[in-house]
Scaffold this motif. Structure first.
Motif, PDB file in Angstrom:
ATOM      1  N   ILE A  78      54.714  71.752  36.428  1.00 41.71           N
ATOM      2  CA  ILE A  78      56.068  71.504  35.909  1.00 41.71           C
ATOM      3  C   ILE A  78      56.017  70.438  34.810  1.00 41.71           C
ATOM      4  CG2 ILE A  78      58.346  70.565  36.485  1.00 41.71           C
ATOM      5  CD1 ILE A  78      57.945  71.876  39.304  1.00 41.71           C
ATOM      6  N   ALA A  79      55.241  69.382  35.015  1.00 37.92           N
ATOM      7  CA  ALA A  79      55.125  68.327  33.997  1.00 37.92           C
ATOM      8  C   ALA A  79      54.625  68.895  32.674  1.00 37.92           C
ATOM      9  CB  ALA A  79      54.198  67.215  34.489  1.00 37.92           C
ATOM     10  N   ARG A  80      53.674  69.798  32.738  1.00 43.40           N
ATOM     11  CA  ARG A  80      53.095  70.371  31.522  1.00 43.40           C
ATOM     12  C   ARG A  80      54.006  71.407  30.861  1.00 43.40           C
ATOM     13  NH1 ARG A  80      49.029  71.097  35.014  1.00 43.40           N
ATOM     14  NH2 ARG A  80      49.099  73.355  34.801  1.00 43.40           N
ATOM     15  N   LYS A  81      54.598  72.286  31.656  1.00 53.97           N
ATOM     16  CA  LYS A  81      55.347  73.423  31.108  1.00 53.97           C
ATOM     17  C   LYS A  81      56.823  73.148  30.863  1.00 53.97           C
ATOM     18  CE  LYS A  81      51.747  76.088  31.283  1.00 53.97           C
ATOM     19  NZ  LYS A  81      51.067  76.563  30.098  1.00 53.97           N
ATOM     20  N   ALA A  82      57.373  72.161  31.564  1.00 53.10           N
ATOM     21  CA  ALA A  82      58.782  71.809  31.396  1.00 53.10           C
ATOM     22  C   ALA A  82      58.883  70.289  31.322  1.00 53.10           C
ATOM     23  CB  ALA A  82      59.607  72.363  32.559  1.00 53.10           C
ATOM     24  N   PRO A  83      58.437  69.701  30.201  1.00 55.91           N
ATOM     25  CA  PRO A  83      58.289  68.247  30.114  1.00 55.91           C
ATOM     26  C   PRO A  83      59.590  67.449  30.218  1.00 55.91           C
ATOM     27  CG  PRO A  83      57.916  69.259  27.973  1.00 55.91           C
ATOM     28  CD  PRO A  83      58.024  70.374  28.967  1.00 55.91           C
ATOM     29  N   GLY A  84      60.736  68.089  30.112  1.00 48.89           N
ATOM     30  CA  GLY A  84      61.994  67.385  30.298  1.00 48.89           C
ATOM     31  C   GLY A  84      62.377  67.225  31.763  1.00 48.89           C
ATOM     32  N   SER A  85      61.586  67.826  32.652  1.00 46.46           N
ATOM     33  CA  SER A  85      61.862  67.761  34.090  1.00 46.46           C
ATOM     34  C   SER A  85      61.619  66.356  34.626  1.00 46.46           C
ATOM     35  CB  SER A  85      60.963  68.741  34.843  1.00 46.46           C
ATOM     36  OG  SER A  85      61.165  70.061  34.389  1.00 46.46           O
ATOM     37  N   TYR A  86      62.326  66.047  35.720  1.00 52.75           N
ATOM     38  CA  TYR A  86      62.089  64.762  36.377  1.00 52.75           C
ATOM     39  C   TYR A  86      62.301  64.913  37.877  1.00 52.75           C
ATOM     40  CZ  TYR A  86      67.203  64.326  36.245  1.00 52.75           C
ATOM     41  OH  TYR A  86      68.548  64.537  36.384  1.00 52.75           O
ATOM     42  N   GLY A  87      61.645  64.035  38.640  1.00 53.31           N
ATOM     43  CA  GLY A  87      61.786  64.071  40.088  1.00 53.31           C
ATOM     44  C   GLY A  87      60.759  63.190  40.763  1.00 53.31           C
ATOM     45  N   LEU A  88      60.698  63.308  42.081  1.00 52.56           N
ATOM     46  CA  LEU A  88      59.795  62.507  42.904  1.00 52.56           C
ATOM     47  C   LEU A  88      59.119  63.384  43.938  1.00 52.56           C
ATOM     48  CD1 LEU A  88      62.150  59.503  43.729  1.00 52.56           C
ATOM     49  CD2 LEU A  88      60.243  59.487  42.112  1.00 52.56           C
ATOM     50  N   LEU A  89      57.916  63.007  44.305  1.00 51.54           N
ATOM     51  CA  LEU A  89      57.218  63.648  45.411  1.00 51.54           C
ATOM     52  C   LEU A  89      56.647  62.533  46.290  1.00 51.54           C
ATOM     53  CD1 LEU A  89      55.099  66.776  45.387  1.00 51.54           C
ATOM     54  CD2 LEU A  89      54.183  64.770  46.489  1.00 51.54           C
ATOM     55  N   TYR A  90      57.039  62.534  47.542  1.00 47.22           N
ATOM     56  CA  TYR A  90      56.543  61.551  48.515  1.00 47.22           C
ATOM     57  C   TYR A  90      55.549  62.235  49.429  1.00 47.22           C
ATOM     58  CZ  TYR A  90      59.358  57.318  47.939  1.00 47.22           C
ATOM     59  OH  TYR A  90      59.878  56.136  47.496  1.00 47.22           O
ATOM     60  N   LEU A  91      54.407  61.582  49.646  1.00 45.64           N
ATOM     61  CA  LEU A  91      53.348  62.147  50.483  1.00 45.64           C
ATOM     62  C   LEU A  91      52.820  61.078  51.426  1.00 45.64           C
ATOM     63  CD1 LEU A  91      51.193  64.394  51.092  1.00 45.64           C
ATOM     64  CD2 LEU A  91      49.833  63.352  49.269  1.00 45.64           C
ATOM     65  N   HIS A  92      52.769  61.398  52.715  1.00 48.97           N
ATOM     66  CA  HIS A  92      52.138  60.502  53.685  1.00 48.97           C
ATOM     67  C   HIS A  92      51.073  61.292  54.432  1.00 48.97           C
ATOM     68  CE1 HIS A  92      51.713  58.407  57.653  1.00 48.97           C
ATOM     69  NE2 HIS A  92      51.391  57.476  56.779  1.00 48.97           N
TER      70      HIS A  92
END
Length: 133
Positions: A78-92
């Motif tokens: 998503i970062a590469r193909k839709a660079p206007g995107s934003y968000g968060l990913l939490y991983l534990h």
């Protein structure tokens, strides 16, 4: 135990006007990428709400799996193909060998990048989230 929670607002670029044919094409490609992952609809969902496209991802497994890795890869896509995107990913991952076994790893999606950041909210996992045994 591994738990993953992520969300992203899908946007083609950095403008307010997000109504673009290219966004429709990006969402089509995104759906293809999700289909390649072979995951069920409970793990990854795309929603269309009030003209915005939102992706959510949730995953719970006993150990770090290929499925978890694929979700992280999807956010990189998503970062590469839709660079206007934003968000968060939490991983534990309580078995993480890189020093994160007692912390959430937070990945920030913004302006075409997907970067790991220190979590100030839920870490350290013990005692912030759970009591020590």
């Amino acid at each position: 135990m591994v738990e993953l929670h992520g969300w992203a607002l899908i946007r083609q670029d950095f403008t307010i006007d997000n109504e673009d044919e290219n966004l429709t094409q990006i969402v089509g490609y995104l759906k293809q990428e999700i289909a390649k992952l072979g995951m069920n609809e409970r793990s990854i969902q795309i929603s269309f709400i009030n003209g915005e496209v939102s992706l959510t991802a949730t995953n719970f497994t006993n150990h770090f799996t290929d499925e978890t890795s694929k979700i992280i890869d999807l956010f990189n896509w998503i970062a590469r193909k839709a660079p206007g995107s934003y968000g968060l990913l939490y991983l534990h991952d309580d078995e993480d060998a890189n020093g994160f076994s007692n912390a959430f790893q937070v990945f920030v999606l913004a302006r075409g990048t997907f970067q790991s950041k220190e979590d100030p909210f839920l870490s350290p996992y013990i005692p912030t989230v759970e009591d020590e045994e």
